[in-house]
Enzyme design. Sequence first.
Site, short mmCIF file in Angstrom:
data_model
loop_
_atom_site.label_atom_id
_atom_site.label_comp_id
_atom_site.label_asym_id
_atom_site.label_seq_id
_atom_site.Cartn_x
_atom_site.Cartn_y
_atom_site.Cartn_z
N ASP A 1 -1.80 9.47 -10.39
CA ASP A 1 -1.77 8.40 -11.39
C ASP A 1 -0.35 8.08 -11.81
O ASP A 1 0.02 6.91 -12.02
CB ASP A 1 -2.60 8.80 -12.62
N ASP B 1 0.85 -1.19 0.00
CA ASP B 1 0.00 0.00 0.00
C ASP B 1 0.89 1.25 0.00
O ASP B 1 1.83 1.35 0.79
CB ASP B 1 -0.91 0.00 1.23
N GLU C 1 -4.71 2.25 -4.28
CA GLU C 1 -3.25 2.32 -4.22
C GLU C 1 -2.64 1.03 -3.67
O GLU C 1 -1.50 1.04 -3.20
CB GLU C 1 -2.82 3.52 -3.36
#
Length: 526
Positions: free
Chosen positions: A424, A407, A450
């Site tokens: 992004d 993560d 994410e």
Amino acid sequence: MSSLKKELFWRITTTVIVVFVVIGALGIFQLYLSGMNAARDFIKNANNTVTSFINGYFRKFYVVVDVLSRIPEVRYAPYLTDEERRKVLEIYRIFQEADRDIYYLYSGYENGLLLINDYEPAEGYDPRVRPWYRVALESRPRPTGGIPYREFKTKELLFSVSKVLTDDEGNVTGVISVETLLESLLSNFPHSFDNYETVTTYVLRNDQTIIIHPDESLLTVKISDVVGKNLPITGVSGEIEYEVNGEKKMAYYSRIPELEWIVVTSVDKSELLRPVLINIGIVSIFFTGIISLTTVFINNWFNNKVLKPLNSLKEDVEKIMMGRTPDVSSYPDNEIGAVSKEIYSLTERELYRKNQQLRNLNEKLERLSVTDELTGLFNRRKMAEELEKEFHLWKRYRRPFSLLMIDIDDFKKINDTYGHLVGDDVLKRVARILVSSLRASDMVARWGGEEFLILCPETKLNEAVSLAERIRTKIEKEVFENGLNVTVSIGVCEMKDHETIDDLLKEADDNLYLAKQRGKNRVIGR
């Protein structure tokens, strides 16, 4: 020729009638199937539209309770000062003002404390005995959603999404809940289903209690009390038929597992059949006229195009018998033959081209179905399939494998500060680093948002932890756009005696959560 003409007339007439009757019957049958299929598709699409709306409507509430349940002040509210609790209430107010669909946002605790804005609980109110609190405890650690109940004072019908709050040792401290009004949900309901007057969409709980229906008198009533028996709902979605007061209904249903809801869209079968039968009648009249006109036309055509040229044909035959033979080939050497050859050649070329296009399209669709559009990594669906395969290999041969759940730390802050384009770019750069860090046998996928998941076959825990450390270090040293320093937290686990894949994923997620708790930018593998 007069006898031949008469014979041809009756033969042609009989043939035309038989052919058109058969074609007409097939056409009518196909028309019936098409009409019913169109009706079924309409019901299914209408149902899917409502189901998608409900999923989206409640998804944001899941995000709210998940985000708030991670805030320490919310989890430990019973031990805070009044001033600190007011800060928690201010957070609740901000969320409520951001989403007008939130009717109440509050939390109840094991000591009986209730934190809620603009609401004065009735005397004797105890959050610990309310439905939203008790069901959340029963479903721990999974959030609960779509629970219908009456408000304690106003008796308004509410739906709640709740999640248990715990301390660092996993002990329950309370429950956080978001409520929305039935009226708020219905006001946003899709209503553009005007193809049929009798179309109705309603929602059942899994026990087939009606919780949403255009007829408010049916709310909280069992569907068996309306229909006479439970609806034959068995799968995730499908078609069903039932009867209400002698009127046959055709319906399509879809389950929403997170909410334990069943969305049903129904319409009177008689209304579905009515336009089909009208069209069949029109087509039957049309075919009767066509048969008559065609019979006259073909007889005239045969007379002019066949009988009259027979004399010329006879003369040609006589010429052939005199030794003048035609040039015979695989196709007749005339306009029809030339057209036939061209059509054959063209068809062969076009068929090859279309097959090639179809093959390329299928390959592209296959890639898209298993690929995350942003990062180019495998998507969650593909990873789930590979996990299933690896799990079965482990069960059969005890072949070890490990998981890395990754993560990106403080990703929301990156998006909020620099914008989603930079966010992004971070996702894509991290994805490339992950790919470059893996062995040929490893597999990486974007698990969601994410989060990334790496599957490492034939890998023990210590090897997986080493790989995770290399990845963490590599990302930490990478310089991203705008000079960003990005870090990741990684939860690692090895397949041992887990009952299911979900158990394994939960252990990886728990380790990831522990890495976050211990300060982020670290690897936890136990």
